[in-house]
Write a protein that holds these residues in place. Structure first.
Motif, PDB file in Angstrom:
ATOM      1  N   ALA A 136       0.844  -1.187   0.000  1.00 44.38           N
ATOM      2  CA  ALA A 136       0.000   0.000   0.000  1.00 44.38           C
ATOM      3  C   ALA A 136       0.885   1.244   0.000  1.00 44.38           C
ATOM      4  N   PRO A 137       0.365   2.364  -0.454  1.00 46.09           N
ATOM      5  CA  PRO A 137       1.166   3.591  -0.488  1.00 46.09           C
ATOM      6  C   PRO A 137       1.735   3.934   0.888  1.00 46.09           C
ATOM      7  N   GLY A 138       3.024   4.171   0.926  1.00 44.36           N
ATOM      8  CA  GLY A 138       3.676   4.564   2.162  1.00 44.36           C
ATOM      9  C   GLY A 138       3.933   3.435   3.136  1.00 44.36           C
ATOM     10  N   LYS A 139       3.633   2.212   2.712  1.00 41.82           N
ATOM     11  CA  LYS A 139       3.825   1.068   3.605  1.00 41.82           C
ATOM     12  C   LYS A 139       4.783   0.063   2.991  1.00 41.82           C
ATOM     13  N   GLU A 140       5.289  -0.826   3.829  1.00 39.33           N
ATOM     14  CA  GLU A 140       6.172  -1.860   3.348  1.00 39.33           C
ATOM     15  C   GLU A 140       5.377  -2.967   2.663  1.00 39.33           C
ATOM     16  N   ARG A 141       6.045  -3.669   1.783  1.00 35.59           N
ATOM     17  CA  ARG A 141       5.413  -4.813   1.129  1.00 35.59           C
ATOM     18  C   ARG A 141       5.158  -5.891   2.180  1.00 35.59           C
ATOM     19  N   GLU A 142       3.967  -6.496   2.119  1.00 34.03           N
ATOM     20  CA  GLU A 142       3.612  -7.484   3.127  1.00 34.03           C
ATOM     21  C   GLU A 142       3.062  -8.751   2.489  1.00 34.03           C
ATOM     22  N   PHE A 143       3.223  -9.833   3.224  1.00 29.31           N
ATOM     23  CA  PHE A 143       2.761 -11.149   2.786  1.00 29.31           C
ATOM     24  C   PHE A 143       1.242 -11.204   2.814  1.00 29.31           C
ATOM     25  N   VAL A 144       0.682 -11.890   1.801  1.00 24.93           N
ATOM     26  CA  VAL A 144      -0.762 -12.112   1.753  1.00 24.93           C
ATOM     27  C   VAL A 144      -1.088 -13.599   1.825  1.00 24.93           C
ATOM     28  N   ALA A 145      -0.500 -14.378   0.905  1.00 25.33           N
ATOM     29  CA  ALA A 145      -0.821 -15.801   0.843  1.00 25.33           C
ATOM     30  C   ALA A 145       0.277 -16.534   0.088  1.00 25.33           C
ATOM     31  N   ALA A 146       0.377 -17.841   0.327  1.00 21.96           N
ATOM     32  CA  ALA A 146       1.350 -18.665  -0.379  1.00 21.96           C
ATOM     33  C   ALA A 146       0.759 -20.053  -0.596  1.00 21.96           C
ATOM     34  N   ILE A 147       1.294 -20.730  -1.606  1.00 21.56           N
ATOM     35  CA  ILE A 147       0.819 -22.071  -1.935  1.00 21.56           C
ATOM     36  C   ILE A 147       2.008 -22.926  -2.318  1.00 21.56           C
TER      37      ILE A 147
END
Length: 124
Positions: A40-51
């Motif tokens: 998101a703007p101004g935020k760090e990249r974050e994990f959502v899901a993995a398979i």
């Protein structure tokens, strides 16, 4: 090398749904664990899901549990992220990524290959 191309992003109202796709080319797709991340703007990249490589195991961030579903089709060399009950806070650029092993699937530093991202905007 693995090339990843995301698609399916767009503008959706809160409560709506979207399905993201990530098409892979290059090396054998089924050799790779696949993950989705977002920034998101101004935020760090974050994990959502993995398979996992076979699709038999999945993992989700707490923010995604119960709303998002990750899946893959190895024959089509594609991984999907089905997103439902979208919230404004889900607005971000969504990236898919590939790595060899399932261990550490939530850590972005573990991933070797990344797509360019697709924008998801959720309006109120």
């Amino acid at each position: 090398q693995v090339q990843l191309v995301e698609s399916g992003g767009g503008l959706v109202q809160a409560g709506g749904s979207l399905r993201l796709s990530c098409a892979a080319s290059g090396r054998t797709f089924s050799d790779y664990v696949m993950g989705w991340f977002r920034q998101a703007p101004g935020k760090e990249r974050e994990f959502v899901a993995a398979i996992s490589r076979t699709g038999g195991s999945t993992g989700y961030a707490d923010s995604a549990k119960g709303r998002f579903t990750i899946s893959r089709d190895n024959a089509k060399r594609t991984v999907y992220l089905q997103m439902t009950s979208l919230k404004t806070e889900d607005t971000a650029v969504y990236y898919c990524a590939a790595k060899r092993t399932y261990t550490g699937y939530a850590s972005l530093k573990e991933y070797d290959y990344w797509g360019q991202g697709t924008q998801v905007t959720v309006s109120s």
